[in-house]
Write an enzyme that holds these catalytic residues in place. Structure first.
Site, PDB file in Angstrom:
ATOM      1  N   ARG A  44      47.050 -97.421 131.226  1.00 38.93           N
ATOM      2  CA  ARG A  44      48.259 -96.928 130.766  1.00 38.93           C
ATOM      3  C   ARG A  44      48.246 -95.566 132.299  1.00 38.93           C
ATOM      4  NH1 ARG A  44      47.094-100.016 126.711  1.00 38.93           N
ATOM      5  NH2 ARG A  44      48.521-102.080 126.467  1.00 38.93           N
ATOM      6  N   HIS A  56      52.338 -94.196 128.593  1.00 40.82           N
ATOM      7  CA  HIS A  56      51.624 -94.438 127.547  1.00 40.82           C
ATOM      8  C   HIS A  56      50.759 -95.097 127.268  1.00 40.82           C
ATOM      9  CE1 HIS A  56      56.140 -95.065 126.233  1.00 40.82           C
ATOM     10  NE2 HIS A  56      56.367 -95.756 127.968  1.00 40.82           N
ATOM     11  N   ARG A  96      53.099-101.901 119.561  1.00 40.96           N
ATOM     12  CA  ARG A  96      51.483-100.597 119.847  1.00 40.96           C
ATOM     13  C   ARG A  96      52.748 -99.940 120.466  1.00 40.96           C
ATOM     14  NH1 ARG A  96      50.071 -98.579 124.734  1.00 40.96           N
ATOM     15  NH2 ARG A  96      47.769 -97.019 125.103  1.00 40.96           N
ATOM     16  N   ASN A 153      61.070 -98.030 123.193  1.00 39.25           N
ATOM     17  CA  ASN A 153      60.989 -96.822 123.137  1.00 39.25           C
ATOM     18  C   ASN A 153      61.501 -96.145 122.061  1.00 39.25           C
ATOM     19  OD1 ASN A 153      59.322 -96.019 125.125  1.00 39.25           O
ATOM     20  ND2 ASN A 153      61.233 -95.294 126.107  1.00 39.25           N
ATOM     21  N   PHE A 211      61.217 -93.398 138.276  1.00 41.62           N
ATOM     22  CA  PHE A 211      60.100 -93.372 138.332  1.00 41.62           C
ATOM     23  C   PHE A 211      58.864 -92.949 138.299  1.00 41.62           C
ATOM     24  CE2 PHE A 211      57.223 -95.176 134.985  1.00 41.62           C
ATOM     25  CZ  PHE A 211      57.835 -95.112 133.850  1.00 41.62           C
ATOM     26  N   ARG A 265      61.433-102.706 136.341  1.00 42.88           N
ATOM     27  CA  ARG A 265      60.761-102.392 135.145  1.00 42.88           C
ATOM     28  C   ARG A 265      60.095-104.308 134.850  1.00 42.88           C
ATOM     29  NH1 ARG A 265      62.034-101.414 129.770  1.00 42.88           N
ATOM     30  NH2 ARG A 265      59.794-100.910 129.703  1.00 42.88           N
ATOM     31  N   TYR A 298      55.851-104.116 134.948  1.00 44.63           N
ATOM     32  CA  TYR A 298      54.105-104.205 134.793  1.00 44.63           C
ATOM     33  C   TYR A 298      53.976-104.842 135.553  1.00 44.63           C
ATOM     34  CZ  TYR A 298      58.082-101.146 132.152  1.00 44.63           C
ATOM     35  OH  TYR A 298      58.035-100.004 131.214  1.00 44.63           O
ATOM     36  N   ARG A 324      45.200-102.966 135.918  1.00 38.85           N
ATOM     37  CA  ARG A 324      44.578-102.200 134.915  1.00 38.85           C
ATOM     38  C   ARG A 324      43.672-103.318 134.165  1.00 38.85           C
ATOM     39  NH1 ARG A 324      46.298-101.733 129.462  1.00 38.85           N
ATOM     40  NH2 ARG A 324      47.029-103.323 129.508  1.00 38.85           N
TER      41      ARG A 324
HETATM   42 FE1  HDE Z   1      57.433 -98.103 131.200  1.00 46.23          FE
HETATM   43  N1  HDE Z   1      56.047 -98.743 132.334  1.00 46.23           N
HETATM   44  N2  HDE Z   1      58.722 -97.927 132.800  1.00 46.23           N
HETATM   45  N3  HDE Z   1      59.244 -97.286 130.195  1.00 46.23           N
HETATM   46  N4  HDE Z   1      56.615 -98.553 129.401  1.00 46.23           N
HETATM   47  C1  HDE Z   1      54.629 -98.657 131.106  1.00 46.23           C
HETATM   48  O1  HDE Z   1      52.989-100.322 131.851  1.00 46.23           O
HETATM   49  C2  HDE Z   1      58.046 -98.159 134.141  1.00 46.23           C
HETATM   50  C3  HDE Z   1      60.233 -97.529 131.079  1.00 46.23           C
HETATM   51  C4  HDE Z   1      57.754 -98.520 128.431  1.00 46.23           C
HETATM   52  O2  HDE Z   1      52.101-100.443 124.827  1.00 46.23           O
HETATM   53  C5  HDE Z   1      53.681 -99.486 132.259  1.00 46.23           C
HETATM   54  O3  HDE Z   1      51.367-101.572 130.665  1.00 46.23           O
HETATM   55  C6  HDE Z   1      58.561 -97.891 134.768  1.00 46.23           C
HETATM   56  C7  HDE Z   1      62.295 -97.626 129.475  1.00 46.23           C
HETATM   57  C8  HDE Z   1      56.545 -98.590 127.246  1.00 46.23           C
HETATM   58  O4  HDE Z   1      51.510-101.208 126.680  1.00 46.23           O
HETATM   59  C9  HDE Z   1      53.969 -99.316 133.551  1.00 46.23           C
HETATM   60  C10 HDE Z   1      60.140 -97.764 134.828  1.00 46.23           C
HETATM   61  C11 HDE Z   1      61.122 -98.027 128.590  1.00 46.23           C
HETATM   62  C12 HDE Z   1      54.411 -98.574 127.492  1.00 46.23           C
HETATM   63  C13 HDE Z   1      55.461 -98.666 132.841  1.00 46.23           C
HETATM   64  C14 HDE Z   1      59.579 -97.477 132.484  1.00 46.23           C
HETATM   65  C15 HDE Z   1      59.742 -98.179 128.982  1.00 46.23           C
HETATM   66  C16 HDE Z   1      55.702 -98.500 129.127  1.00 46.23           C
HETATM   67  C17 HDE Z   1      52.352 -98.839 132.367  1.00 46.23           C
HETATM   68  C18 HDE Z   1      61.729 -97.519 134.651  1.00 46.23           C
HETATM   69  C19 HDE Z   1      61.795 -97.894 127.397  1.00 46.23           C
HETATM   70  C20 HDE Z   1      54.099 -99.362 126.547  1.00 46.23           C
HETATM   71  C21 HDE Z   1      50.877 -99.265 131.408  1.00 46.23           C
HETATM   72  C22 HDE Z   1      61.751 -98.221 135.120  1.00 46.23           C
HETATM   73  C23 HDE Z   1      62.493 -98.545 127.220  1.00 46.23           C
HETATM   74  C24 HDE Z   1      53.589-100.405 126.571  1.00 46.23           C
HETATM   75  C25 HDE Z   1      52.037-100.700 131.362  1.00 46.23           C
HETATM   76  C26 HDE Z   1      52.497-100.534 125.667  1.00 46.23           C
HETATM   77  C27 HDE Z   1      54.381 -98.468 129.602  1.00 46.23           C
HETATM   78  C28 HDE Z   1      56.532 -99.173 134.733  1.00 46.23           C
HETATM   79  C29 HDE Z   1      60.762 -96.770 131.588  1.00 46.23           C
HETATM   80  C30 HDE Z   1      58.947 -97.922 127.142  1.00 46.23           C
HETATM   81  C31 HDE Z   1      53.565 -98.717 134.825  1.00 46.23           C
HETATM   82  C32 HDE Z   1      58.814 -98.054 136.382  1.00 46.23           C
HETATM   83  C33 HDE Z   1      62.748 -97.353 130.034  1.00 46.23           C
HETATM   84  C34 HDE Z   1      57.189 -98.729 125.372  1.00 46.23           C
HETATM   85  O5  HDE Z   1      54.560-100.499 133.963  1.00 46.23           O
END
Ligand code: HDE
Length: 684
Positions: free
Chosen positions: A68, A71, A108, A144, A157, A354, A358, A365
């Site tokens: 990833r 994360h 996770r 989070n 981001f 988001r 994802y 991935r």
């Molecule tokens: Fe993520 N984020 N994120 N994020 N995020 C990923 O997806 C992204 C954000 C969060 O255990 C990626 O599968 C963008 C906020 C968690 O598999 C990716 C933006 C919050 C996890 C991605 C954010 C998160 C990710 C990387 C801004 C809390 C792990 C691998 C718009 C609410 C999930 C994947 C796991 C993972 C993109 C911001 C939480 C790249 C573009 C806000 C917990 O898709």
């Protein structure tokens, strides 16, 4: 002279006896020799026709998939969710209707910045992603452990993440934000100020995944069975309380046990001590939201609990470790766009970004649009449509028709307007613009609210966090700019950080876009303001020697059991020791392998007359000294009192409990339960 091999792999051969399955190739052909490749003669070249060797090595070469991008380091477990009662008045989501119905979940937890092989106790945000396998399809709540975020718009981001990742030329520093490019970006991004208060607080160094809050961060919508719509913010609260490490302890643990958090979660589940969280929402109408003095679509803002209280929905329990880390934890694919009827999105621009990101990331991935067919990602309810083919298609769909409408195949899946997901018909109109709403412009009032709401020890830790990180930032102008931002939050905070950096009076003068408010504190954001006591889920380290007093050992173990904690025994050397009653015990650790940083509280109780053995070991003195510095409650038997002297710790010091007799162990537990750490011991 030519050397001869046996050609049979010598002692490493483990041939089938008939009871176990036979080792085969992936085509099912039984393998006769898995120790030696096919060669010409005994010492000749290997042959290309060795299909078993080539299949085995080729598979190995492709074992890794892209980690990833954020994360990357995470750890997962299975469990279930059950609602306390029907939440039909709030949402029609099926998994929130029946208190007798358990919905399977997979969770996770993760750090954000480090690679998959980095360490667990880095200062970082923790991911808290939950997949609910509901009867109406999978619902992913991808949150989070901090309720706000660094940026307001997804378009920033990639910049945010590039700034925190290792510098592209030298590939360091790894898994940390204490460096120039990160603080440069942050200091130039005023909207990150509130988030930085949380990231520099104890929240970013949790004691355990089991002791962490979780937040959905964005505002979502819920739709009741009657069609009423409300905005909601999601909260997970751990039964064990939201507790953290102290910074120096986190640093020591990174070296002593880089797997500290995953080991902690795995061991708790293995011993049947299942972690539990309560899911709540803050629910409010769009009309009410219009009255708030911040915009609920802005992900850098919380809705203070004093403004909208939490409504508990149900509880989640994690009760099963994975069978296979790669198959489950690595391949699990979370997408905030995975919602079920009764839950919908808001226009939060970060969330909207988001919803695209994802799915895209899973394609790259996991390498195929069929990632939903991997068992960990499969819905547990029936699913059917006309999507076909693609890399790694696992299903052999039947029939000659793969489209609808169709009159050729009556049995194919069809849409259902009644049960299907429908989007809340929100009215939207406006010009197409690239703008940041003015209602997102106040970057400091809630940062101030957070700081004001913390207890003095928490404030002190935050000041230490800022000073440490900015101290590692070499660019002077970045430090000055950041001090300028902190001044807008709280003058005293900025002054204390500046003093630690030796930069008094050097803060850049910055002007906020809108006047900074004077918010009421919200004690709910503090981890320790409402600490209710107890040591459930914690770990006591008992340092002892051969001949340990059986009565003391039993008292320590019983006290822990009663309080829901565990004891681990540390002896000077590897190998079995005996109690004073002659019983053999296997210590959990040897001294140099287990610094006291790994335990929440410690007891030093060597066998009668064997204190000298510990006194002769500098590591033993360090063990106690470190426990003291990390603000832990220390129980010390009379035999070990000299260790205290050697470590220059007073016997009367706060949180030091002398164990003159086994009955004093109760006193030790009382002290350890009273407060998460002995805050009074912290240097002024
Ligand atoms: Fe993520 N984020 N994120 N994020 N995020 C990923 O997806 C992204 C954000 C969060 O255990 C990626 O599968 C963008 C906020 C968690 O598999 C990716 C933006 C919050 C996890 C991605 C954010 C998160 C990710 C990387 C801004 C809390 C792990 C691998 C718009 C609410 C999930 C994947 C796991 C993972 C993109 C911001 C939480 C790249 C573009 C806000 C917990 O898709």
């Amino acid at each position: 002279m030519s050397k001869q091999s046996t050609g049979k792999g010598g002692e490493t051969h483990q041939t089938a006896t008939g009871d176990e399955p036979r080792l085969t190739t992936n085509q099912g052909v039984v393998v006769s020799d898995d120790q030696n490749a096919l060669t010409v003669g005994h010492r000749g070249p290997q042959l290309l026709e060795d299909f078993h060797l080539r299949e085995k090595i080729t598979h190995f070469d492709h074992e890794r998939i892209p980690e990833r991008v954020v994360h990357a380091r995470g750890y997962g477990a299975h469990g279930y969710f059950e609602p306390y009662k029907s939440q039909a008045d709030l949402t029609k989501a099926a998994f929130l209707q029946n208190p007798k119905e358990r919905t399977p979940v997979f969770v996770r937890f993760s750090t954000v910045a480090g690679r998959a092989g980095s360490f667990d106790t880095a200062r970082d945000v923790r991911g808290f992603a939950v997949k609910f396998y509901t009867s109406e399809g999978n619902y992913d709540l991808v949150g989070n452990n901090i309720p706000v975020f660094f940026i307001q718009d997804a378009i920033k981001f990639p910049d945010l993440i590039h700034s925190v990742k290792p510098a592209p030329d030298r590939d360091f520093p790894q898994a940390q934000s204490a460096h120039d490019s990160f603080w440069d970006f942050i200091s130039l991004t005023p909207e990150s100020t509130h988030m930085m208060m949380w990231v520099m607080s104890d929240r970013a160094i949790p004691r355990s995944f089991r002791m962490m809050d979780g937040f959905g961060v964005h505002t979502f919508r819920m739709i009741s069975t009657k069609g009423d719509v409300k905005f909601v913010k999601f909260h997970w609260r751990p039964k064990l309380g939201a507790l953290s490490l102290v910074w120096d302890e986190a640093v020591v643990i990174n070296g002593a046990d880089p797997d500290f958090h995953r080991r902690d979660l795995w061991s708790a589940i293995e011993r049947g001590d299942f972690p539990e969280w309560e899911l709540s929402v803050q629910a409010f109408t769009e009309k009410e939201a219009e009255g708030f003095d911040f915009d609920v679509l802005d992900p850098t803002k919380i809705v203070p609990e004093e403004l909208v209280s939490l409504r508990p929905l149900g509880r989640m329990v994690l009760d099963r470790n994975v069978d296979n880390f790669f198959a489950e934890t690595e391949q699990v694919a979370f997408c905030p766009s995975h919602v079920v009827p009764g839950i919908d999105f808001s226009n939060d621009p970060l969330l909207q970004g988001r919803l695209f990101s994802y799915l895209d990331t899973q394609l790259s991935r996991l390498g195929s649009p069929n990632f939903h067919q991997i068992p960990i990602n499969q819905p547990k309810c029936p699913f059917a449509n006309f999507q076909r083919d693609g890399h790694m298609q696992m299903a052999a769909q039947q029939g000659r028709v793969a489209n609808e409408p169709s009159s050729l195949d009556d049995g194919g899946p069809r849409e259902d307007p009644k049960a299907g997901f429908t989007t809340v018909p929100v009215r939207e109109e406006g010009d197409k613009l690239r703008v940041r709403p003015e209602s997102f412009a106040d970057h400091y009032t809630q940062a101030k609210l957070f700081y004001k709401s913390l207890t003095p020890p928490e404030q002190k830790h935050m000041i230490g966090g800022f000073a440490f990180e900015l101290g590692k930032c070499q660019a002077l102008e970045v430090r000055k700019r950041m001090l300028g931002r902190l001044q807008l939050v709280d003058k005293d905070l900025a002054a204390q950080v500046a003093a630690k950096l030796g930069m008094e009076g050097q803060a850049e003068k910055l002007k906020p876009a809108v006047p900074v408010g004077d918010p009421e504190p919200s004690p709910a954001v503090s981890q320790y303001a409402g600490f209710e006591g107890g040591i459930a889920g914690k770990k006591i380290g008992l340092l002892t020697t051969n001949g340990v007093d059986a009565k003391v050992l039993t008292a320590v173990q019983k006290g822990a059991k009663d309080a829901g904690a565990v004891v681990e025994i540390i002896a000077p050397k590897v190998g079995t020791i005996k109690t004073s009653q002659g019983k053999e015990i296997e210590p959990d650790h040897f001294l140099t392998g287990a610094p006291s940083a790994l335990f929440d509280c410690v007891v030093v109780a060597p066998a009668e007359g064997s204190a000298d053995e510990l006194l002769a070991m500098p590591q033993a003195v360090d063990w106690v000294r470190m426990a003291y510095a990390h603000l832990k409650v220390i129980g010390v038997s009379e035999a070990a009192a000299q260790l205290l002297d050697r470590a220059q710790i007073e016997r009367e010091a706060e949180g030091v409990v002398m164990l003159g007799k086994p009955a004093d162990v109760a006193n030790f537990y009382e002290t350890a339960s009273a407060s998460h750490r002995v805050w009074q011991r912290e240097p002024a």
